[in-house]
Write an enzyme that holds these catalytic residues in place. Sequence first.
Site, PDB file in Angstrom:
ATOM      1  CG  ASP A 200      -2.024   1.022   1.155  1.00  0.00           C
ATOM      2  OD1 ASP A 200      -2.409   1.410   0.026  1.00  0.00           O
ATOM      3  OD2 ASP A 200      -2.510   1.448   2.217  1.00  0.00           O
ATOM      4  CG  ASN A 205       1.074   4.007   4.175  1.00  0.00           C
ATOM      5  OD1 ASN A 205       0.710   4.508   5.239  1.00  0.00           O
ATOM      6  ND2 ASN A 205       0.357   3.099   3.540  1.00  0.00           N
ATOM      7  CG  ASP A 217      -0.124   1.157   7.763  1.00  0.00           C
ATOM      8  OD1 ASP A 217      -0.177   0.009   8.256  1.00  0.00           O
ATOM      9  OD2 ASP A 217      -1.130   1.774   7.392  1.00  0.00           O
TER      10      ASP A 217
END
Length: 326
Positions: A200, A205, A217
């Site tokens: 992701d 992030n 994350d």
Amino acid sequence: MSHPYDSLTPEMILDAVEAVGYLPTGGLLALNSYENRVYQIALDDGSFLVAKFYRPNRWSDAAILEEHAFTLELAEREIPVVAPLAGGEGETLHRQGGFRYALFPRRGGRAPELDDAEVRFRIGRLLGRIHAVGAVRTFRERPGIGPELGRSAVTWLLENDWLPPEHRSQYEQLASELLENIEAAFASIPHLRIQRLHGDCHPGNILWTEAGAHFVDLDDSRNGPAIQDLWMLVSGEGTELREQMFDVLAGYEEFHDFDFRELRLIEPLRALRILNYAGWLARRWDDPAFPRAFPWFEAGTYWDEHIMTLREQLRRIEVSSYENDL
């Protein structure tokens, strides 16, 4: 309707931190997270840590520990990721009041300036290092990023009657065409390399400091093609997109080879993200945080716009030719 997170009280959160051996002052700040519940905790020595309470029934213990192991593997190689803190016996996954949680050091930073070619190059270098480690093996407990991710979301939405009657037929047809094109794109790359990814890797992030970038994350770490961690770092179309991707790949290939055939997966992966996002919102609607944060999701206008987006994405897949353009 009650939700499991209703029982996650401030007292329970602070008790969980203390149970691992830290002394919280009582200072607690909820951070922006919907999938899990994440809090900044003040400690009595003046420092802070971050506590993540995992969404019940999402990942198995083995899948969470696999993510932790990958993140720690990266950190051991001095790749800047925020890895979980180990308890007294080396454990990184803890339990309190029916919840599973992990603790992380707090790391600050700002959003990377992705319009800067040097920033794109440096982030590409770090992703090359991450993927060099990720390519050593694949996850055993975590699902992959591929056509099935979108098919699962579409099936769930249709079977649970999330589509208004006036939109169902259009959605079903468009989603079917998109999934056929996505499957064809993946099938068009023989021996596609699948490896462990961040999963992701959007700009939110990645945090930037004077020392450069660090990644946070890895909760959505999965197996997939390398391009999944690269395409969200570029924007625009045509020459602008090609120039941005060139900068990222110039840094990336200093540490890991890139299969340029994967560029044809950019638009299919974008379509998967769009399809999966709608399914994710619907699956989480019993969590009171979601109706509060995404009130527009139940409005008829959302589905009008969603169908328009899918139609445009189908067009983009049909006309895209990134491999030849780059």
